[in-house]
Design a protein around this motif. Structure first.
Motif, PDB file in Angstrom:
ATOM      1  N   PRO A  86      -3.660  -9.947  10.326  1.00  0.00           N
ATOM      2  CA  PRO A  86      -4.646 -10.352   9.403  1.00  0.00           C
ATOM      3  C   PRO A  86      -5.478  -9.254   8.794  1.00  0.00           C
ATOM      4  O   PRO A  86      -6.185  -9.749   7.951  1.00  0.00           O
ATOM      5  CB  PRO A  86      -5.359 -11.431  10.012  1.00  0.00           C
ATOM      6  CG  PRO A  86      -5.569 -10.913  11.583  1.00  0.00           C
ATOM      7  CD  PRO A  86      -4.140 -10.090  11.734  1.00  0.00           C
ATOM      8  N   VAL A  87      -5.462  -8.151   9.131  1.00  0.00           N
ATOM      9  CA  VAL A  87      -6.321  -7.005   8.479  1.00  0.00           C
ATOM     10  C   VAL A  87      -6.240  -6.990   7.326  1.00  0.00           C
ATOM     11  O   VAL A  87      -5.069  -6.593   6.769  1.00  0.00           O
ATOM     12  CB  VAL A  87      -5.863  -5.524   9.347  1.00  0.00           C
ATOM     13  CG1 VAL A  87      -6.859  -4.475   8.796  1.00  0.00           C
ATOM     14  CG2 VAL A  87      -6.313  -5.845  10.778  1.00  0.00           C
ATOM     15  N   ALA A  88      -7.269  -6.874   6.413  1.00  0.00           N
ATOM     16  CA  ALA A  88      -7.196  -6.567   4.957  1.00  0.00           C
ATOM     17  C   ALA A  88      -6.745  -5.337   4.764  1.00  0.00           C
ATOM     18  O   ALA A  88      -7.006  -4.249   5.061  1.00  0.00           O
ATOM     19  CB  ALA A  88      -8.560  -6.958   4.565  1.00  0.00           C
ATOM     20  N   GLY A  89      -5.567  -5.333   3.764  1.00  0.00           N
ATOM     21  CA  GLY A  89      -4.915  -4.270   3.416  1.00  0.00           C
ATOM     22  C   GLY A  89      -3.577  -4.595   2.618  1.00  0.00           C
ATOM     23  O   GLY A  89      -3.418  -5.640   2.392  1.00  0.00           O
ATOM     24  N   TRP A  90      -3.141  -3.464   2.075  1.00  0.00           N
ATOM     25  CA  TRP A  90      -1.997  -3.573   1.234  1.00  0.00           C
ATOM     26  C   TRP A  90      -0.902  -3.788   2.220  1.00  0.00           C
ATOM     27  O   TRP A  90      -0.536  -2.734   3.333  1.00  0.00           O
ATOM     28  CB  TRP A  90      -1.803  -2.490   0.251  1.00  0.00           C
ATOM     29  CG  TRP A  90      -0.453  -2.501  -0.536  1.00  0.00           C
ATOM     30  CD1 TRP A  90       0.761  -1.813  -0.202  1.00  0.00           C
ATOM     31  CD2 TRP A  90       0.129  -3.462  -1.697  1.00  0.00           C
ATOM     32  NE1 TRP A  90       1.839  -1.980  -1.231  1.00  0.00           N
ATOM     33  CE2 TRP A  90       1.268  -3.008  -1.940  1.00  0.00           C
ATOM     34  CE3 TRP A  90      -0.841  -4.278  -2.137  1.00  0.00           C
ATOM     35  CZ2 TRP A  90       1.706  -3.833  -2.918  1.00  0.00           C
ATOM     36  CZ3 TRP A  90      -0.234  -5.072  -3.235  1.00  0.00           C
ATOM     37  CH2 TRP A  90       1.169  -4.791  -3.734  1.00  0.00           C
ATOM     38  N   PRO A  91       0.167  -4.762   2.323  1.00  0.00           N
ATOM     39  CA  PRO A  91       1.238  -4.894   3.204  1.00  0.00           C
ATOM     40  C   PRO A  91       2.343  -4.228   2.978  1.00  0.00           C
ATOM     41  O   PRO A  91       3.319  -5.030   2.336  1.00  0.00           O
ATOM     42  CB  PRO A  91       1.381  -6.749   3.158  1.00  0.00           C
ATOM     43  CG  PRO A  91       0.996  -6.822   1.951  1.00  0.00           C
ATOM     44  CD  PRO A  91      -0.082  -5.926   1.307  1.00  0.00           C
ATOM     45  N   TRP A  92       2.443  -2.921   3.116  1.00  0.00           N
ATOM     46  CA  TRP A  92       3.381  -2.164   2.666  1.00  0.00           C
ATOM     47  C   TRP A  92       4.794  -2.705   3.132  1.00  0.00           C
ATOM     48  O   TRP A  92       5.738  -2.756   2.316  1.00  0.00           O
ATOM     49  CB  TRP A  92       3.141  -0.575   3.250  1.00  0.00           C
ATOM     50  CG  TRP A  92       1.914  -0.086   3.011  1.00  0.00           C
ATOM     51  CD1 TRP A  92       0.798   0.068   3.957  1.00  0.00           C
ATOM     52  CD2 TRP A  92       1.765   0.691   2.064  1.00  0.00           C
ATOM     53  NE1 TRP A  92      -0.240   0.736   3.303  1.00  0.00           N
ATOM     54  CE2 TRP A  92       0.315   1.301   2.282  1.00  0.00           C
ATOM     55  CE3 TRP A  92       2.274   1.088   0.770  1.00  0.00           C
ATOM     56  CZ2 TRP A  92      -0.257   1.948   1.250  1.00  0.00           C
ATOM     57  CZ3 TRP A  92       1.739   1.800  -0.098  1.00  0.00           C
ATOM     58  CH2 TRP A  92       0.437   2.229   0.083  1.00  0.00           C
ATOM     59  N   ARG A  93       4.955  -2.897   4.333  1.00  0.00           N
ATOM     60  CA  ARG A  93       6.510  -3.476   4.574  1.00  0.00           C
ATOM     61  C   ARG A  93       6.975  -4.877   4.335  1.00  0.00           C
ATOM     62  O   ARG A  93       7.970  -4.917   3.908  1.00  0.00           O
ATOM     63  CB  ARG A  93       6.227  -3.517   6.318  1.00  0.00           C
ATOM     64  CG  ARG A  93       6.192  -2.267   6.982  1.00  0.00           C
ATOM     65  CD  ARG A  93       6.992  -1.273   6.788  1.00  0.00           C
ATOM     66  NE  ARG A  93       6.664   0.304   7.001  1.00  0.00           N
ATOM     67  CZ  ARG A  93       6.198   1.019   6.081  1.00  0.00           C
ATOM     68  NH1 ARG A  93       5.980   0.791   4.961  1.00  0.00           N
ATOM     69  NH2 ARG A  93       5.345   2.144   6.583  1.00  0.00           N
ATOM     70  N   ALA A  94       5.778  -5.836   3.995  1.00  0.00           N
ATOM     71  CA  ALA A  94       6.224  -7.134   3.629  1.00  0.00           C
ATOM     72  C   ALA A  94       6.639  -6.931   2.150  1.00  0.00           C
ATOM     73  O   ALA A  94       7.643  -7.499   1.555  1.00  0.00           O
ATOM     74  CB  ALA A  94       5.042  -7.776   3.599  1.00  0.00           C
TER      75      ALA A  94
END
Length: 357
Positions: A273-281
């Motif tokens: 749930p860490v706030a950030g850009w979900p690269w793999r998603a």
């Protein structure tokens, strides 16, 4: 009168974060392609770096290597950089006092995630200290701070007082991120099983993903695992009911290998749930792989209706469903959502940001 936008490309030789290094080059290519009439793109690079981006007008090569430059800029020492419009696709920037009004100097930086604040245990202590110090400098000297989603912007406002200087500009999958022609051979070289789901997350969050693999009756492949994490993750998989031989732990892979692994997966699950850009998603959606993610602000912003967003205790069931009967529908939704992100669009917004400033 045209403008010269100077982009910091600090990881051309020494790569600290492979995702951010790739994003910086992809953004630079987009900036060249979308440059307004009369405007040009320049680059600022550490010693020893060679810029291969076609269309970059001028390259300012500094006297320090990347490590030394990071230390100097952390202290506010930035000789030889010069002024003008400077955009950094990371926190690595010459954040010093400048005059935007009279000299038309601008410096903008990018914050991709807030791990250094929300999950510092996942990073080396030196990286945590550096990121926190650079954000403090950004609070003092940045004309704008770019974040990839509104959820990250909201969380950043709790961490730093930026007084309306935060701008949201999304990222995208790596340029040309497609299933490689030799995907099957790459999966074989990586010892991928026949049927599997791909998981990302922390040791604390991967339990639900492992249980989802058990429910789906397939193996689990963990991507981006820290060095030395395999024994611990194998134990967690076993505790969740997944035999160690069916838990495949991999570290940072090349974009081509990553694409091969994601394209062959029955589903992908983002459990952190860490706030950030979900690269793999975003990469999984680009390839049309069914996506399941923990219901967080960042995932709501980015994945939206391109996958299944569920609470932590619902990931296992959702992953099992996504890899079976829900797969066809989720593949279409993922592909459709991925079209919302491109480096050309991001670059246009960066040009617009500097025009507004």
């Amino acid at each position: 009168m045209g403008a010269r936008l100077r982009v910091v490309l600090d990881q051309l030789v020494h790569v600290v974060d492979a995702d951010q290094a790739s994003a910086a080059v992809d953004l630079a290519i987009g900036l060249v392609a979308t440059a307004p009439s009369g405007c040009t793109v320049d680059a600022i690079v550490p010693a020893g770096a060679e810029v291969t981006v076609t269309g970059v007008s001028d390259v300012r090569t500094l006297n320090l290597g990347r490590r030394e430059l990071a230390a100097a800029w952390q202290l506010g020492i930035a000789p030889g950089v010069g002024g003008g419009l400077i955009h950094s696709p990371s926190l690595m920037a010459p954040l010093v006092r400048h005059d935007r009004v009279h000299d038309n100097d601008q410096t903008t930086v990018t914050v991709w995630d807030l791990q250094a604040w929300d999950a510092p245990e996942l990073l080396p202590k030196s990286a945590v200290a550096w990121q926190r110090a650079m954000l403090k400098r950004a609070v003092k000297h940045a004309d704008a701070v770019v974040v990839p989603s509104h959820a990250v912007a909201e969380r950043l406002s709790e961490v730093a007082k930026l007084r309306g200087r935060v701008r949201v500009i999304a990222g995208a999958a790596p340029r040309g991120f497609v299933t490689p022609r030799d995907a099957e051979a790459r999966r074989a070289a990586l010892s991928m099983p026949g049927e599997y789901v791909v998981l990302t997350g922390t040791a604390a969050s991967l339990d639900a993903g492992f249980r989802g693999a058990v429910a789906a009756g397939v193996d689990a492949v963990v991507l981006d695992a820290p060095e030395g994490a395999e024994p611990r993750l194998a134990e967690l998989a076993s505790a969740a009911g997944l035999p160690e031989r069916r838990a495949h732990v991999r570290g940072v892979l090349s974009p081509e290998d990553r694409a091969a692994v994601l394209a062959g997966a029955a589903a992908f699950a983002a459990t952190s749930p860490v706030a950030g850009w979900p690269w793999r998603a975003v990469e999984a959606m680009t390839l049309g792989t069914p996506v399941v993610a923990i219901d967080s602000g960042a995932h709501q912003d980015v994945i939206a209706d391109g996958g299944l967003l569920v609470p932590e205790d619902g990931i296992a069931d959702a992953l099992a469903a996504a890899s079976r009967e829900g797969a066809p529908r989720l593949r279409v939704l993922a592909t459709d959502r991925s079209r919302a992100f491109s480096w050309a669009s991001s670059a246009e917004r960066v040009w617009g940001l500097h025009a507004d400033l």
